[in-house]
Design an enzyme around this catalytic site. Structure first.
Site, PDB file in Angstrom:
ATOM      1  N   TYR A 166     -36.456   8.003  14.028  1.00 26.14           N
ATOM      2  CA  TYR A 166     -36.574   6.538  13.957  1.00 26.14           C
ATOM      3  C   TYR A 166     -37.691   6.060  14.890  1.00 26.14           C
ATOM      4  CZ  TYR A 166     -35.181   1.587  14.143  1.00 26.14           C
ATOM      5  OH  TYR A 166     -35.171   0.214  14.065  1.00 26.14           O
ATOM      6  N   ARG A 221     -29.174  -8.084   3.774  1.00 27.41           N
ATOM      7  CA  ARG A 221     -28.332  -8.178   4.976  1.00 27.41           C
ATOM      8  C   ARG A 221     -29.217  -8.307   6.215  1.00 27.41           C
ATOM      9  NH1 ARG A 221     -26.212  -3.178   6.006  1.00 27.41           N
ATOM     10  NH2 ARG A 221     -27.377  -2.058   4.404  1.00 27.41           N
ATOM     11  N   SER A 245     -40.223  -2.215  16.048  1.00 25.25           N
ATOM     12  CA  SER A 245     -39.046  -2.101  16.911  1.00 25.25           C
ATOM     13  C   SER A 245     -39.490  -1.751  18.324  1.00 25.25           C
ATOM     14  CB  SER A 245     -38.127  -0.987  16.399  1.00 25.25           C
ATOM     15  OG  SER A 245     -37.097  -0.724  17.339  1.00 25.25           O
ATOM     16  N   LYS A 255     -41.255   4.079  13.871  1.00 25.65           N
ATOM     17  CA  LYS A 255     -41.633   2.748  14.354  1.00 25.65           C
ATOM     18  C   LYS A 255     -42.941   2.788  15.141  1.00 25.65           C
ATOM     19  CE  LYS A 255     -38.339   0.372  12.462  1.00 25.65           C
ATOM     20  NZ  LYS A 255     -38.630  -0.649  11.422  1.00 25.65           N
ATOM     21  N   GLY A 276     -35.571  -5.382   2.055  1.00 25.16           N
ATOM     22  CA  GLY A 276     -34.325  -5.231   2.811  1.00 25.16           C
ATOM     23  C   GLY A 276     -33.748  -6.573   3.227  1.00 25.16           C
ATOM     24  N   ALA A 277     -33.663  -7.507   2.264  1.00 26.83           N
ATOM     25  CA  ALA A 277     -33.243  -8.872   2.610  1.00 26.83           C
ATOM     26  C   ALA A 277     -31.805  -9.166   2.209  1.00 26.83           C
ATOM     27  CB  ALA A 277     -34.190  -9.885   1.976  1.00 26.83           C
ATOM     28  N   ASN A 326     -39.660  -5.282   5.936  1.00 24.59           N
ATOM     29  CA  ASN A 326     -38.511  -5.291   6.846  1.00 24.59           C
ATOM     30  C   ASN A 326     -37.549  -4.141   6.598  1.00 24.59           C
ATOM     31  OD1 ASN A 326     -36.241  -6.647   8.556  1.00 24.59           O
ATOM     32  ND2 ASN A 326     -35.350  -6.396   6.514  1.00 24.59           N
TER      33      ASN A 326
HETATM   34  P1  NAP Z   1     -29.416  -3.433   8.329  1.00 24.80           P
HETATM   35  O1  NAP Z   1     -28.501  -4.483   8.788  1.00 24.80           O
HETATM   36  O2  NAP Z   1     -28.959  -2.022   8.261  1.00 24.80           O
HETATM   37  O3  NAP Z   1     -30.001  -3.855   6.886  1.00 24.80           O
HETATM   38  C1  NAP Z   1     -30.928  -3.009   6.258  1.00 24.80           C
HETATM   39  C2  NAP Z   1     -31.525  -3.707   5.069  1.00 24.80           C
HETATM   40  O4  NAP Z   1     -32.563  -2.877   4.536  1.00 24.80           O
HETATM   41  C3  NAP Z   1     -30.526  -3.924   3.949  1.00 24.80           C
HETATM   42  O5  NAP Z   1     -30.921  -5.093   3.255  1.00 24.80           O
HETATM   43  C4  NAP Z   1     -30.731  -2.690   3.065  1.00 24.80           C
HETATM   44  O6  NAP Z   1     -30.369  -2.891   1.699  1.00 24.80           O
HETATM   45  C5  NAP Z   1     -32.231  -2.526   3.183  1.00 24.80           C
HETATM   46  N1  NAP Z   1     -32.715  -1.179   2.929  1.00 24.80           N
HETATM   47  C6  NAP Z   1     -32.415  -0.034   3.608  1.00 24.80           C
HETATM   48  N2  NAP Z   1     -33.080   0.991   3.081  1.00 24.80           N
HETATM   49  C7  NAP Z   1     -33.820   0.505   2.049  1.00 24.80           C
HETATM   50  C8  NAP Z   1     -34.698   1.060   1.092  1.00 24.80           C
HETATM   51  N3  NAP Z   1     -34.968   2.382   1.095  1.00 24.80           N
HETATM   52  N4  NAP Z   1     -35.289   0.258   0.174  1.00 24.80           N
HETATM   53  C9  NAP Z   1     -35.020  -1.063   0.160  1.00 24.80           C
HETATM   54  N5  NAP Z   1     -34.189  -1.664   1.037  1.00 24.80           N
HETATM   55  C10 NAP Z   1     -33.596  -0.883   1.969  1.00 24.80           C
HETATM   56  O7  NAP Z   1     -30.747  -3.377   9.245  1.00 24.80           O
HETATM   57  P2  NAP Z   1     -31.370  -4.489  10.216  1.00 24.80           P
HETATM   58  O8  NAP Z   1     -30.797  -4.290  11.567  1.00 24.80           O
HETATM   59  O9  NAP Z   1     -31.338  -5.812   9.579  1.00 24.80           O
HETATM   60  O10 NAP Z   1     -32.875  -3.936  10.297  1.00 24.80           O
HETATM   61  C11 NAP Z   1     -33.930  -4.508   9.548  1.00 24.80           C
HETATM   62  C12 NAP Z   1     -35.248  -3.987  10.098  1.00 24.80           C
HETATM   63  O11 NAP Z   1     -35.345  -4.340  11.479  1.00 24.80           O
HETATM   64  C13 NAP Z   1     -35.388  -2.471  10.051  1.00 24.80           C
HETATM   65  O12 NAP Z   1     -36.723  -2.127   9.773  1.00 24.80           O
HETATM   66  C14 NAP Z   1     -35.013  -2.045  11.451  1.00 24.80           C
HETATM   67  O13 NAP Z   1     -35.581  -0.816  11.798  1.00 24.80           O
HETATM   68  C15 NAP Z   1     -35.594  -3.187  12.244  1.00 24.80           C
HETATM   69  N6  NAP Z   1     -35.019  -3.367  13.581  1.00 24.80           N
HETATM   70  C16 NAP Z   1     -33.687  -3.612  13.754  1.00 24.80           C
HETATM   71  C17 NAP Z   1     -33.194  -3.792  15.042  1.00 24.80           C
HETATM   72  C18 NAP Z   1     -31.757  -4.101  15.321  1.00 24.80           C
HETATM   73  O14 NAP Z   1     -31.374  -4.115  16.511  1.00 24.80           O
HETATM   74  N7  NAP Z   1     -30.926  -4.355  14.335  1.00 24.80           N
HETATM   75  C19 NAP Z   1     -34.057  -3.696  16.137  1.00 24.80           C
HETATM   76  C20 NAP Z   1     -35.397  -3.437  15.927  1.00 24.80           C
HETATM   77  C21 NAP Z   1     -35.866  -3.280  14.637  1.00 24.80           C
HETATM   78  P3  NAP Z   1     -28.819  -2.676   1.195  1.00 24.80           P
HETATM   79  O15 NAP Z   1     -28.043  -3.848   1.723  1.00 24.80           O
HETATM   80  O16 NAP Z   1     -28.924  -2.689  -0.292  1.00 24.80           O
HETATM   81  O17 NAP Z   1     -28.347  -1.383   1.769  1.00 24.80           O
END
Ligand code: NAP
Length: 257
Positions: free
Chosen positions: A161, A15, A148, A165, A12-13, A90
């Site tokens: 969700y 974005r 998370s 986590k 998931g890199a 990630n």
């Molecule tokens: P995001 O902006 O929605 O980006 C998600 C990333 O994961 C994108 O690169 C997406 O690819 C990829 N992805 C989603 N589903 C996938 C799959 N089935 N297989 C491969 N890649 C997949 O999310 P983020 O906020 O950066 O979150 C990243 C991680 O941090 C997640 O595990 C999330 O639960 C965790 N997290 C986030 C927050 C927060 O506040 N943002 C807080 C705590 C934890 P595409 O671009 O191709 O769609």
């Protein structure tokens, strides 16, 4: 590929946090495998940024929720780099619709659990096996799971969700215990409220809560904040720790009175 540089696979890199992690590693000389699910344009932007930092980059489109794609991810990584030293689990998703837990559908539950927990479990399993087989490299093998604050914070409008986590927390403990004797360190990074596409729909709510003092450090977290924490582990600064949970949350986890 730079000689003696480690090879990191970041799921998931394309974005958000994953991109922040990929860039933090690239800046420190790591070769980076950038996995993504479908957003080729964003993935390509990450690749360009990684390469601009002077690192080698491989883009692999793969859905971590499916066994076929996970196998392909490993195959393509080994075909290009021959080994893997760091896995960052990630990739993750929020439920497509936030609904009260009494209304959660089985389809949403299954999808979120498959991406956020089943995928990381079986990817870590496959890559740990690879780490045990490959010759010792220039850097120790490590696995980092992105958890998370939702592992322990109840949000009744995204129960699936939170449960996923909470599972990632136990996954980290299990892997850490199993792999320590092989010299593989396992860590959970636990981000708080981070400014990415995932939190976009709730931006106004989080702006307000942060402004009111929800977090002792009164600002949004950034993908760079999480990238720095990954870099600290990747650089070996936590090598006598394993199974550790590192909060990257502006102090959200503190009990306060
Ligand atoms: P995001 O902006 O929605 O980006 C998600 C990333 O994961 C994108 O690169 C997406 O690819 C990829 N992805 C989603 N589903 C996938 C799959 N089935 N297989 C491969 N890649 C997949 O999310 P983020 O906020 O950066 O979150 C990243 C991680 O941090 C997640 O595990 C999330 O639960 C965790 N997290 C986030 C927050 C927060 O506040 N943002 C807080 C705590 C934890 P595409 O671009 O191709 O769609």
């Amino acid at each position: 590929m730079a000689p003696d540089a480690g090879v990191a696979l970041v799921t998931g890199a394309s974005r958000g946090i994953g991109r922040g992690i990929a860039l933090a590693l690239a800046a420190r000389g790591w070769n980076v495998v950038v996995n993504y699910r479908g957003n080729t344009e964003a993935a390509d932007a990450t690749r360009q940024a990684v390469e601009s930092a002077g690192a080698a980059c491989l883009l692999v489109q793969a859905d971590v929720a499916t066994a076929h794609d996970r196998a392909q991810l490993l195959t393509e990584t080994l075909a290009r780099f021959g080994r893997i030293d760091l896995l960052v689990n990630n990739a993750g998703m929020a439920p497509r619709q936030r609904v009260d837990l009494l209304e959660v559908s089985e389809a949403s539950y299954d999808e979120v659990m498959a991406v956020n927990l089943k995928g990381p479990f079986f990817l870590a399993q496959a890559i740990a096996r690879q780490m045990l087989m490959q010759p010792v490299g220039a850097v120790p093998s490590r696995i980092i799971n992105i958890g998370s604050i939702s592992a322990y914070t109840a949000s009744i409008n995204r129960a699936e969700y939170c449960i996923s986590k909470a599972g990632v927390a136990m996954l980290t403990a299990l892997l850490a215990d199993r792999l320590a004797k092989h010299g593989i360190g396992v860590y959970e990074l636990r981000p708080g409220i981070i400014d990415t596409d995932m939190t976009g729909p709730a931006k106004a709510k989080y702006d307000r809560l942060i402004g009111e003092g929800l977090t002792p450090i009164r600002r949004w977290g950034t993908p760079e904040d999480v990238g720095q924490a990954v870099a600290a582990i990747a650089e070996g600064y936590l090598d006598f720790s394993t199974g550790e949970v590192i909060n990257v949350d502006g102090g959200f986890h503190l009990r306060r009175l």
